[in-house]
Design a protein around this motif. Structure first.
Motif, short mmCIF file in Angstrom:
data_model
loop_
_atom_site.label_atom_id
_atom_site.label_comp_id
_atom_site.label_asym_id
_atom_site.label_seq_id
_atom_site.Cartn_x
_atom_site.Cartn_y
_atom_site.Cartn_z
N LEU A 32 10.81 52.62 41.64
CA LEU A 32 10.60 53.09 40.45
C LEU A 32 11.42 52.17 39.40
CD1 LEU A 32 10.05 56.81 40.63
CD2 LEU A 32 8.84 54.95 39.57
N LYS A 33 13.39 51.93 40.09
CA LYS A 33 14.36 51.41 39.10
C LYS A 33 13.66 50.28 38.77
CE LYS A 33 17.62 54.37 41.18
NZ LYS A 33 18.68 55.15 41.92
N ARG A 35 11.10 48.33 38.96
CA ARG A 35 9.95 48.31 37.22
C ARG A 35 10.06 49.09 36.39
NH1 ARG A 35 4.28 48.14 41.40
NH2 ARG A 35 5.36 46.48 42.90
N ASN A 36 11.28 49.34 36.02
CA ASN A 36 11.28 51.34 34.99
C ASN A 36 10.68 51.88 34.78
OD1 ASN A 36 13.01 51.22 32.76
ND2 ASN A 36 12.68 50.13 31.26
N ILE A 37 10.21 52.59 35.87
CA ILE A 37 9.90 53.79 35.45
C ILE A 37 10.66 54.96 35.33
CG2 ILE A 37 7.31 54.69 36.61
CD1 ILE A 37 6.36 52.18 36.98
N SER A 38 10.16 55.33 35.05
CA SER A 38 10.88 57.03 35.34
C SER A 38 9.93 58.09 35.78
CB SER A 38 10.96 58.46 33.61
OG SER A 38 9.73 58.62 33.28
N GLN A 39 10.49 59.04 36.64
CA GLN A 39 10.57 59.36 37.36
C GLN A 39 9.20 61.23 36.18
OE1 GLN A 39 12.37 62.60 39.87
NE2 GLN A 39 13.77 60.75 39.96
N LYS A 41 7.31 59.90 34.35
CA LYS A 41 6.52 58.43 33.63
C LYS A 41 5.25 58.35 34.90
CE LYS A 41 4.33 53.85 32.37
NZ LYS A 41 5.05 53.12 31.32
N LEU A 42 5.40 58.14 36.20
CA LEU A 42 4.33 57.63 37.60
C LEU A 42 4.60 59.52 37.26
CD1 LEU A 42 4.54 56.95 40.04
CD2 LEU A 42 6.64 57.78 41.49
N HIS A 44 2.74 61.77 35.83
CA HIS A 44 1.86 61.25 34.19
C HIS A 44 1.14 60.48 34.75
CE1 HIS A 44 -0.31 61.63 31.05
NE2 HIS A 44 -0.03 60.46 30.83
N MET A 45 1.06 59.08 34.99
CA MET A 45 0.46 58.72 35.65
C MET A 45 -0.12 58.92 37.31
SD MET A 45 2.63 54.69 35.39
CE MET A 45 2.04 54.15 36.72
N SER A 46 0.20 59.47 38.17
CA SER A 46 -0.83 59.84 39.34
C SER A 46 -1.08 61.11 39.16
CB SER A 46 0.31 60.17 40.41
OG SER A 46 2.12 60.84 39.94
#
Length: 70
Positions: A32-33, A35-39, A41-42, A44-46
């Motif tokens: 996550l770090k 790829r610069n994706i917040s928890q 955002k993940l 929401h995506m999943s």
């Protein structure tokens, strides 16, 4: 004997993969770090609750097959 794939991605996670009990949450946190994706955002995506993602990373909750492939 099959040839090992020593790409930069595999070498980075090699120390975790050699452990008896792989800390999947730690690997997720590193990804996550990177790829610069917040928890959030993940989550929401999943289609998961943000707290559940946090629990995976902290090791409070274990990954399931369903969670791993969704």
């Amino acid at each position: 004997m099959p040839k090992q794939n020593y790409s930069p991605m595999n070498i980075k996670y090699e120390k975790y993969l050699s452990m008896e009990d792989v800390p999947a949450g730690k690997i997720l946190d590193v990804i996550l770090k990177k790829r610069n994706i917040s928890q959030k955002k993940l989550a929401h995506m999943s289609n998961e609750y943000p707290q559940r993602i946090c629990d995976y990373i902290k090791g409070v909750r274990k990954f399931t097959i369903k969670a791993s492939i969704s």
